[in-house]
Each structure stands twice: as structure tokens, then as C-alpha cells.
Design an enzyme around this catalytic site. Structure first.
Site, mmCIF file in Angstrom:
data_model
loop_
_atom_site.group_PDB
_atom_site.id
_atom_site.type_symbol
_atom_site.label_atom_id
_atom_site.label_comp_id
_atom_site.label_asym_id
_atom_site.label_seq_id
_atom_site.Cartn_x
_atom_site.Cartn_y
_atom_site.Cartn_z
ATOM 1 N N THR B 13 0.818 -1.204 0.000
ATOM 2 C CA THR B 13 0.000 0.000 0.000
ATOM 3 C C THR B 13 0.859 1.264 0.000
ATOM 4 O O THR B 13 0.698 2.135 -0.856
ATOM 5 C CB THR B 13 -0.881 0.018 1.271
ATOM 6 O OG1 THR B 13 -1.578 -1.225 1.319
ATOM 7 C CG2 THR B 13 -1.882 1.150 1.230
ATOM 8 N N LYS B 205 5.655 3.473 18.681
ATOM 9 C CA LYS B 205 5.649 4.879 18.244
ATOM 10 C C LYS B 205 6.012 5.812 19.394
ATOM 11 O O LYS B 205 6.726 6.796 19.209
ATOM 12 C CB LYS B 205 4.289 5.220 17.655
ATOM 13 C CG LYS B 205 4.060 4.473 16.326
ATOM 14 C CD LYS B 205 2.608 4.496 15.915
ATOM 15 C CE LYS B 205 2.405 3.799 14.577
ATOM 16 N NZ LYS B 205 0.964 3.553 14.305
#
Lengths: 428, 428
Positions: B13, B205
Site C-alpha cells: 500500500t 511509536k
């Protein structure tokens, strides 16, 4: 490690913040840039005035040329404000190879291209993050963060004073004049508030943001500007009832190669991210073809938030100094500017009309919209209990500005319309 | 103008988005960097697979070394994911003088320091904006925009899947399992959703963000992590009633030199800017000593938003190439890491207790809080109509984690408490 020497032009609120951060964060700054950063000289209007920061009086001068012409000084930080005199100082500093960090939105909106060109010619940096939206790093975001994207829309709440006034009017149902007075007492609005409340300050910031976002030199006179002095608490209540809030929005739009930039009170759907930005806070909403919706939120003014942006620019200049790559910023305005015509500017509108309370009025009004091919999203008619008039509220679908102007012109000659009470752009 | 040649590792993607942007925005990119940017070779798993973008099959290869060892290739863009194999490729590419742009949060959270050190040794850039919060340029904001400030808190909604699930549970009153299933059908959650719903993705993250924000190398194992699989629709309804929403928040905090990083379902006051970040959107709230409150909002994932960040990094690498200053990023992690003890971690807590419905129970419970010096902001007791139990809801003032653990331990031995139904951190 030779220290980098800074000349500071101005020691008001923001200048004081710059001194505080450079001195207070010295260790962190040195760790990042590899040398001390020293505020060497400071231009003030009055050397003997009391200051609320400890600063060596021998660093203060009332003569700008003592700073600008000092060969020891590497970087000028300009926080004195003003335009023509300040521009002269900055151009002279650049011609002497000094880099410039400025918070001056007026200067950058009016003379940005000339200043940036002069910087390039002299292989100097000019950075101006603090000129828009105080502590929000929106300028580097537009230049670097979205270098890969094509931005189609920028909407900004870029003036804290007007956002404070509109927020208070909304939350307390108070009138514009009451809240303005209160804001002046609290120091959120100037004694002469014209530049803020008439949208001039926001227009300057939108000039800078749209130039960066659309990569073409937008001029201040390209921005159509309307302030908030005509916003009534009635308008705000109507907006609320329909699920909107009134915000002074700068809106820069691009379609194909054509752009438009406006500042105006706007009704924003209350589900839109920018609708919940309240008080003196600023926010810039950016829509990019690839990245989609983004928003950047923070303090738009104030001593330390604004100084944060200035010192971040200073760090960038010093890093470039160490690498010997000052004045190498790629040109950001490489496109030809093409402005939209009124036929190309489309948006939804809210209208509040006071009309005769009799049969057939609504038919006449909707006929005018139809004539100019403005289609309607919703229409609400209600009696006005205090008057022999009715009120009609119309929200249009996207309509072009030229057509809307014709509709409004036609309304003036229509007997049944007593008054076009309010007209707002609608977003979200 | 010699073209800059890019080797792309991965054509899923995000890789497809990178090709689309580099090709579709070529003219803009050239205007900024001064030379064409060409995707020269692409690593795929299967050359003969149908692609939904037009790409010259001769550019595709199944052999990574054909890219990594190609002396013509200047920059590697890594969007294949994975950790150990991918790390080998990247280290080899760096050792051959190739710059790297990566979207790989797992790799950067686990091996960031080693990769950045290797980059520096080889005078190469490694940029990784896309590894956190997709299209939001939060990494350059932390490194550059706030270089001048000292950040004390970072709160992030950095996982779109869990934010989608919690938003749906809130808006529709649906259960976790129902919404997870729906999210899987829509492609917002993976078939095995563990990494998202148990907070592991968010923890990676937060490792990256806290390392940048606090300028010390935070490791993944320093992050205490709790996911959303235990969040009930009952909890969400209680939160709503009290004016809170439940969000999976990564919270990194610093006080003096001590830091803590957690990921956990948190009750956020609904007036806090991060409370209105809904659906798959991400946002990072940053508090700096000077700048105060800021927030950065946008798409956290997706083909084009993520590719926007990758190509912006690519632009930065190419600008550095032109100036000959690659590999000169200042070290961002120059501080020693000091973690807070449980005694130093303070926050407000929400507790939902199921207790015996008889006299003196509340007195016993409040006595336990008093014993460990946890003071209470509000207490609400109500009968539970379906049970011979009562419910007690407690919101504490700031309490340290060690004391709260002792309170919870004590509750286990308290006969009148049938169950500690839920415990949440409270913010805002």
C-alpha cells in the site's frame, strides 16, 4: 567552539522571551549546535529603562547601526516590529552577510519576496517561523513537512484577539462591544484594535501562509478582508442553533492553478476540527491532495511561545553556519500566481433576511436564487415576534461569488426584503 | 541535472503511494530539489503479480541485493516492514553510502540508535517521518520546530485502529468485540489484531516520540503498555456521564530529568483538545515549557498520507545531497536516560468498584485511600439495580503509582469489595 553572536533588535515582550530561552536553555542549545549562542547586543529605545529580566546594561544600545554594522555579530534577531525602517535595517544586515530571524509578519507580508531575494544574493538565511501563529511550527511544516504534497486549502485561526472575542461572545452571549472592552482590559486587545478586529493582521499572516502553501508569491492586496466588528450576538446564536460556530477564518484555496485568499467571519460546522479552537489559541488547518486533512494547534502569541519559534529558527541558522550552507534555502515561490475570478470562487453561504410577513415572499426570494443558479441547502422562515417582519434564513449549496453578488444586488431592489441582515461564508 | 535514483524496498500500500507521489508530483519535486527523482528499482515478492499502478516490470526485482548493492542508487526507501532481515538490508545499504528513508516503526523503535549511529559513521541520512502518525510531520516538529524548547509531556493517539474502535464504541454504545469484527471487515483492523489492540504498535511509536522529545534513548521495554481489549462499553458510558472519553493514549512525561512512558486506555476530559480526535485519525499533543500546549492532527495511516511523509523525507535527503551535507544531523539523544520510579509517576485515577451494599462500606474504602495518602477528587455511590451490590466510582487527585498499587492490593483483601471493576488513568 567559537560562540555564535546574536544581535537582538527589540526588547519588548517577545525580545525578553528570546533572552530568557537563549540563556535558560543554553546547555540544550549547545548540545544541538555545538557552540554557545550569545546575545551580544540588544537594541532598545531607552537604555535606562527598568527591565524585568537581568541583562547586562553594557549590552544595550539605542543605535541600531552599532548592531547591524558590528562585524562580530553573526545573526540578527528582529523583534522590534515596524516596516520601512526595519526593512532598511534588515537589508543592510543582509548586505553585510548577517543572517536574520524575524517575527515580523507585516514586513514579511509586504516585502517578503524582496527580503528573501536579498538574502539569497548574500548567501544568508532569513527565517520567520514566529511571524505566523506564534509557537506553532507551521512555516517549516509547509516548506518541509508538505514539500511532497500539493496543498489545496489552508484555513487559519491566526489572530488570537478576534478568536478570544468570538469565543467569549459565543460562550457568554455577550455583545461584541462588551467583550472587546473586556479584552482590552485584559491586554488581549490593543487600545486601537483595528488591525486585529478588521482582519488586517490575519490577512498578513494568510499572505505568508498562502505564498508558502501554493508556492507562488501572494501579495497582501490579493487578500480580500472583512473583520468581526459587524458580527452580532444574534448571528452567533443563529449559527449555534444550526450547529455552527462563528470564527474569523483566513481561507486560502487552490483549484487547478487558480488561487483565492480571504479573511472573513465564517460559520464553521461544529464537527470540523477547527471549530473547537477557542480563546486566544491559534490553529492552521491544511488540506493536501495526498495527506488529506491535517491541523496544527497552539499558542498564537505571547512571550515564550513566540520566542520558542524564534530560537528554533536561530538553531536552524546556527546549524547551517556550522555546515556552511546558509542562504541555500530552495525557492519556495517558483510558481506563477494566478488569482481566481469571482466566478471561480465557490462556497456555501448563510443569509439572514428580514422580510415582509406576507404571502408569496418566500417564492419571490427563492426565484432570485433560481435566476442566478444558486441552489439552496436549507431554508427556514419564522415570524419575528417583535416586528411585523418575518425572518428567513437560507443556507446555500456551493455558489460562486459572482452569482451571490448578483443575488444580493437583486435583493436590494426587491421591495419585500426589508434588510439583508447578515451574510456569512459557511465551511465544514 | 543528474537524476537522483531511488531504490524502493516494498510495493504494498505505502510503496504504491510513494510511486504515485514521486511520479505524479515530479514537476513540483524537481522545482524544489533541482533534479529529477527517479524510482529506479523496486523490490517485490512476486514480479508477475498484477499491480494497480502502471510500473515498468523491468524495474521490479525479487532480489534485494540487486538494489542495495547497485552503485547507481543514491537513496533506499524502505516500506517492506519486518525487523531483523530489514535491518540487515538497511545496514548494508548505509555501509555502501546510500541514504535511507523508512516508514518502519518496529525497526526504529527496536534498533533506532544502532541505525542512526551507522548512518552517521557512513555520512548518510536516515529519515523516518512516516514511522509515526502517518502524514503528520511530528518527527521534524520535535527535532526542529521545538529544538529551542524543553518538552515535558507528549500524549499521542498514534494508533488509528484502536481509536476507530473506541470512537465507534462511544458513538454507538457497541461492545468491543462487535466493533473489532466490523473494523476487521472494513480493513481497519488486521485478522490478528494483537499488535494494535494490545497497544504494542502505539508503544513502538511512543518509544520513537519520547526519544526525540526528551533527547534520551528510550527503549521499547521502558514503555509500560496496556491495550483496549479490557475496555467495556460500561466503562465508556461511565466516562461519558462524568464528562470524559476513553482513548488509548501514549503518554510520555518528564519531570526534572526523570521520564516515564506508558500506553494505556485513559479517560480524557472532553474539553481537552485530544478528546475530539475521532475515528482513524491520529494526533500528538505536545507540551513544552516555553511553547505551552500544542497539538498536531492528521491521518495516521493510509497509502497517500504515509507516502507524503516518505517523499518529504526523500526531498530532504536530496536537498542535503545537493549541498553535500548528508549525515550531519545533530545527535538528538544526547541526554542520559533516567526513568521515573513508581513513586515518581503521578496521575489522577478513575476506579469503578463493586461492593457490598451495606453500612460502613464507603468508610472502609476511603480509609484505605487515606492510609496511603491518596486524596480523592470525587466519590459517587449508587445501588446497582441488577445486583445486591452497590457501585462506587472514585476519581482521585494526582496520586503516585506506587501508592495506587498499594491501595489496589489492599482492596483485594477487603471483604466488602467484591470486585475492582475498572481502573483508568485520568487526563485533562
Amino acid at each position: 567552539m567559537k560562540p555564535v553572536k546574536v544581535g537582538l533588535l527589540g526588547l519588548g515582550t517577545v525580545g525578553t522571551g528570546v533572552v530568557r530561552i537563549v540563556e535558560g536553555h543554553q546547555e540544550d542549545l549547545q548540545s544541538q549546535v555545538g557552540s554557545p549562542i550569545v546575545i551580544e547586543k540588544v537594541l532598545v529605545q531607552n537604555r535606562s529603562k527598568d527591565r524585568n529580566i537581568p541583562i547586562d546594561v553594557s549590552k544595550l544600545t539605542e543605535d541600531p547601526y552599532e548592531i547591524i554594522q558590528d562585524p562580530e555579530i553573526d545573526v540578527i534577531v528582529e523583534v522590534m516590529g515596524g516596516v520601512s525602517q526595519t526593512k532598511e535595517y534588515i537589508l543592510e544586515a543582509l548586505s553585510r552577510g548577517k543572517h536574520v530571524v524575524t517575527a515580523n509578519k507585516d514586513l514579511m507580508a509586504l516585502h517578503g519576496p524582496e527580503i528573501l531575494r536579498t538574502a539569497k544574493e548574500n548567501q544568508c538565511d532569513v527565517l520567520y517561523e514566529a511571524s505566523v501563529a506564534g509557537g506553532i511550527p507551521i512555516i517549516r511544516t509547509l516548506i518541509e513537512g508538505f514539500s511532497s504534497d500539493r496543498i489545496t486549502k489552508i484555513m487559519g485561526i491566526v489572530n488570537g484577539t478576534t478568536n478570544y472575542i468570538l469565543t467569549k461572545m459565543t460562550q457568554e452571549g455577550a455583545s461584541y462591544n462588551e467583550v472587546l472592552k473586556e479584552a482590552q482590559q485584559l491586554g488581549y486587545a490593543e487600545a486601537d484594535p483595528t488591525s486585529d478586529v478588521e482582519g488586517l493582521d490575519a490577512a498578513r499572516k494568510m499572505t505568508i501562509l498562502s505564498t508558502l502553501g501554493f508556492r507562488a508569491n501572494v501579495a497582501l492586496e490579493d487578500v480580500t478582508t472583512k473583520g468581526i466588528s459587524g458580527v452580532s450576538s444574534e448571528d452567533i446564536q443563529y449559527a449555534q442553533r444550526l450547529g455552527y460556530v462563528v470564527k474569523l477564518l483566513g481561507i486560502a484555496e487552490r483549484q487547478d492553478e487558480y488561487i483565492s485568499v480571504t479573511v472573513q467571519p465564517t460559520m464553521v460546522k461544529n464537527t470540523h476540527p477547527i471549530a473547537s479552537v477557542n480563546g486566544v489559541f491559534n490553529a492552521v488547518y491544511v488540506y493536501g491532495e495526498a495527506v488529506g486533512e491535517t491541523m496544527f494547534y497552539g499558542a498564537g502569541a505571547g512571550e515564550l511561545p513566540t520566542a520558542t519559534s524564534i530560537v528554533a529558527d536561530l538553531v536552524a541558522v546556527v546549524k547551517n553556519l556550522k555546515l556552511g550552507v546558509n542562504g541555500q534555502q530552495a525557492s519556495t515561490a517558483y510558481k506563477e500566481k494566478k488569482l481566481k475570478s469571482d466566478e471561480q470562487i465557490a462556497s456555501k453561504y448563510f443569509l439572514l433576511l428580514h422580510v415582509d410577513d406576507r404571502a408569496g415572499v418566500l417564492a419571490q426570494i427563492t426565484q432570485v436564487f433560481a435566476e442566478y443558479e444558486v441552489s439552496l441547502e436549507s431554508v427556514l422562515q419564522q415570524p419575528n415576534p417583535s416586528n411585523p417582519e418575518a425572518e428567513i434564513i437560507v443556507i446555500t449549496h456551493d455558489a460562486n461569488k459572482a452569482a451571490m453578488n448578483k443575488v444580493l444586488q437583486k435583493f436590494e431592489s426587491l421591495d419585500v426584503i426589508r434588510k439583508v441582515k447578515s451574510v456569512y461564508r459557511v465551511e465544514g
